[in-house]
Write a protein that holds these residues in place. Structure first.
Motif, PDB file in Angstrom:
ATOM      1  N   GLN A   1     -15.707   0.051   4.098  1.00 14.74           N
ATOM      2  CA  GLN A   1     -14.846  -1.110   3.959  1.00 14.74           C
ATOM      3  C   GLN A   1     -13.507  -0.862   4.627  1.00 14.74           C
ATOM      4  O   GLN A   1     -13.060   0.279   4.723  1.00 14.74           O
ATOM      5  CB  GLN A   1     -14.609  -1.405   2.477  1.00 14.74           C
ATOM      6  CG  GLN A   1     -15.856  -1.837   1.754  1.00 14.74           C
ATOM      7  CD  GLN A   1     -15.601  -2.045   0.284  1.00 14.74           C
ATOM      8  OE1 GLN A   1     -14.468  -1.896  -0.162  1.00 14.74           O
ATOM      9  NE2 GLN A   1     -16.627  -2.377  -0.456  1.00 14.74           N
ATOM     10  N   PRO A   2     -12.861  -1.934   5.086  1.00 14.55           N
ATOM     11  CA  PRO A   2     -11.510  -1.749   5.617  1.00 14.55           C
ATOM     12  C   PRO A   2     -10.539  -1.458   4.486  1.00 14.55           C
ATOM     13  O   PRO A   2     -10.738  -1.867   3.341  1.00 14.55           O
ATOM     14  CB  PRO A   2     -11.207  -3.095   6.275  1.00 14.55           C
ATOM     15  CG  PRO A   2     -12.057  -4.062   5.541  1.00 14.55           C
ATOM     16  CD  PRO A   2     -13.313  -3.320   5.198  1.00 14.55           C
ATOM     17  N   VAL A   3      -9.505  -0.727   4.812  1.00 16.30           N
ATOM     18  CA  VAL A   3      -8.530  -0.347   3.804  1.00 16.30           C
ATOM     19  C   VAL A   3      -7.156  -0.760   4.290  1.00 16.30           C
ATOM     20  O   VAL A   3      -6.813  -0.601   5.463  1.00 16.30           O
ATOM     21  CB  VAL A   3      -8.611   1.163   3.500  1.00 16.30           C
ATOM     22  CG1 VAL A   3      -8.544   1.970   4.775  1.00 16.30           C
ATOM     23  CG2 VAL A   3      -7.542   1.584   2.552  1.00 16.30           C
ATOM     24  N   GLY A   4      -6.404  -1.347   3.372  1.00 16.53           N
ATOM     25  CA  GLY A   4      -5.075  -1.795   3.749  1.00 16.53           C
ATOM     26  C   GLY A   4      -4.021  -0.826   3.255  1.00 16.53           C
ATOM     27  O   GLY A   4      -4.237  -0.063   2.322  1.00 16.53           O
ATOM     28  N   TRP A   5      -2.884  -0.855   3.883  1.00 16.53           N
ATOM     29  CA  TRP A   5      -1.781   0.016   3.494  1.00 16.53           C
ATOM     30  C   TRP A   5      -0.770  -0.805   2.729  1.00 16.53           C
ATOM     31  O   TRP A   5      -0.249  -1.788   3.231  1.00 16.53           O
ATOM     32  CB  TRP A   5      -1.131   0.634   4.726  1.00 16.53           C
ATOM     33  CG  TRP A   5       0.155   1.299   4.393  1.00 16.53           C
ATOM     34  CD1 TRP A   5       1.396   0.749   4.459  1.00 16.53           C
ATOM     35  CD2 TRP A   5       0.324   2.626   3.917  1.00 16.53           C
ATOM     36  NE1 TRP A   5       2.321   1.656   4.050  1.00 16.53           N
ATOM     37  CE2 TRP A   5       1.700   2.818   3.717  1.00 16.53           C
ATOM     38  CE3 TRP A   5      -0.555   3.668   3.645  1.00 16.53           C
ATOM     39  CZ2 TRP A   5       2.210   4.023   3.248  1.00 16.53           C
ATOM     40  CZ3 TRP A   5      -0.036   4.849   3.192  1.00 16.53           C
ATOM     41  CH2 TRP A   5       1.319   5.022   2.998  1.00 16.53           C
ATOM     42  N   GLN A   6      -0.527  -0.426   1.485  1.00 14.82           N
ATOM     43  CA  GLN A   6       0.530  -1.066   0.730  1.00 14.82           C
ATOM     44  C   GLN A   6       1.061  -0.057  -0.274  1.00 14.82           C
ATOM     45  O   GLN A   6       0.379   0.904  -0.622  1.00 14.82           O
ATOM     46  CB  GLN A   6       0.020  -2.311   0.012  1.00 14.82           C
ATOM     47  CG  GLN A   6      -1.096  -2.023  -0.984  1.00 14.82           C
ATOM     48  CD  GLN A   6      -1.655  -3.296  -1.550  1.00 14.82           C
ATOM     49  OE1 GLN A   6      -1.623  -4.325  -0.916  1.00 14.82           O
ATOM     50  NE2 GLN A   6      -2.155  -3.218  -2.765  1.00 14.82           N
ATOM     51  N   SER A   7       2.272  -0.309  -0.743  1.00  9.50           N
ATOM     52  CA  SER A   7       2.874   0.629  -1.676  1.00  9.50           C
ATOM     53  C   SER A   7       2.177   0.530  -3.029  1.00  9.50           C
ATOM     54  O   SER A   7       1.825  -0.555  -3.494  1.00  9.50           O
ATOM     55  CB  SER A   7       4.356   0.312  -1.837  1.00  9.50           C
ATOM     56  OG  SER A   7       4.904   1.154  -2.820  1.00  9.50           O
ATOM     57  N   THR A   8       1.960   1.680  -3.655  1.00  8.32           N
ATOM     58  CA  THR A   8       1.217   1.690  -4.908  1.00  8.32           C
ATOM     59  C   THR A   8       2.121   1.822  -6.126  1.00  8.32           C
ATOM     60  O   THR A   8       1.614   1.862  -7.242  1.00  8.32           O
ATOM     61  CB  THR A   8       0.233   2.872  -4.924  1.00  8.32           C
ATOM     62  OG1 THR A   8       0.992   4.082  -4.833  1.00  8.32           O
ATOM     63  CG2 THR A   8      -0.716   2.800  -3.777  1.00  8.32           C
TER      64      THR A   8
END
Lengths: 103, 175
Positions: B122-129
């Motif tokens: 699956q594609p993975v997105g970058w965001q702050s966790t």
């Protein structure tokens, strides 16, 4: 940002776990055995984080990794205190030379 | 690159003969693991790794090394180096543990190379966790959060008591 292939994380985790296991089995110094345990816990954390990036809504893997980190810190504190007392008692920290419970 | 950093650090911990060197190579490994956390889009965990492991656990380990490395003058001649890690004295132990760890790694590697995780495609997105972790800690994981807080408090108080030189005299007085 270019996403990294997740198989890399899994393989690095497997390699770190094996290295930690070898350190625990091989070394005869109490503190180095603790370092091996830390290596194994870090390998587990890498796996948890690698799978957790596909779950951005709940982040269950990262939460578990966080708790693992806290418990590892507590464990290493208590274990180092015990090693310190053992050293005061026996004047050595080599595990092979600890062969009695009472003086 | 971070993978190479952490793996070489781990191997150096395995092969060095001195506890102090092992502690500093462990520092290298933990830094590499923090870099891997950033690459896996876990920024909060990377900072926590830096603060807890590099800032806390490793300093504790180095204190432990420095408090337990005094030379014993009554020791025999083979015990000259105070920080030595006695491991070479038994070749059978070396062979057995290398066999166990190496076979475990080979088994895991073949398993991971053959496995085809549907999740990993699956594609993975970058965001702050940070936001998500804070929300999860206060809603879904509030009970484990409190329990782990109590556990940490109890463990640290117990460790302080165990490590203090007063512990033995208290025990003797109570006896």
């Amino acid at each position: 940002m270019q996403p990294v292939d997740s198989h890399l994380f899994l393989i690095v985790g497997a390699a770190l776990f094996s290295i930690g296991l070898a350190v625990v089995l091989l070394k005869r110094h109490a503190i180095v055995v603790l370092m091996g345990i830390e290596l194994m816990l870090n390998a587990v954390n890498i796996n948890l984080v690698a799978f957790s990036q596909y779950d951005p809504d709940r982040l269950q893997g990262q939460m578990l990794a966080l708790f693992v980190m806290v418990v590892a810190a507590a464990e290493s504190a208590v274990a180092l205190a015990i090693v310190l007392q053992v050293y005061r008692h026996f004047r050595t920290a080599q595990l092979d030379e600890l062969n009695e419970l009472k003086q | 690159m971070f993978a190479a950093l952490s793996l070489s650090g781990g191997l150096a911990v395995l092969f060095t003969r001195n506890v102090i060197y092992a502690a500093f190579f462990l520092l290298l490994t933990l830094l590499g693991v923090a870099g891997l956390f950033v690459l896996a889009s876990a920024d909060f965990l990377a900072i926590a790794q830096l603060m807890i492991y590099v800032g806390g656990v490793l300093v504790l380990v180095i204190f432990g090394v420095m408090l337990t490395n005094k030379t014993d003058p009554a020791a025999d001649a083979s015990n000259q180096q105070p920080n030595r890690i006695a491991s070479q004295n038994r070749s059978t132990g070396w062979v057995i543990s290398a066999l166990v760890a190496g076979s475990l790694f080979v088994a895991l590697f073949t398993l991971l190379a053959r496995a085809n995780f549907a999740l990993l495609n699956q594609p993975v997105g970058w965001q702050s966790t940070v936001n998500t972790i804070g929300r999860q800690l206060m809603t879904e994981y509030v009970l484990p959060f409190e329990i782990v807080g109590i556990l940490l408090l109890a463990a640290l108080v117990g460790a302080t008591y165990l490590a203090s030189p007063l512990a033995k005299s208290f025990r003797n007085a109570a006896r």
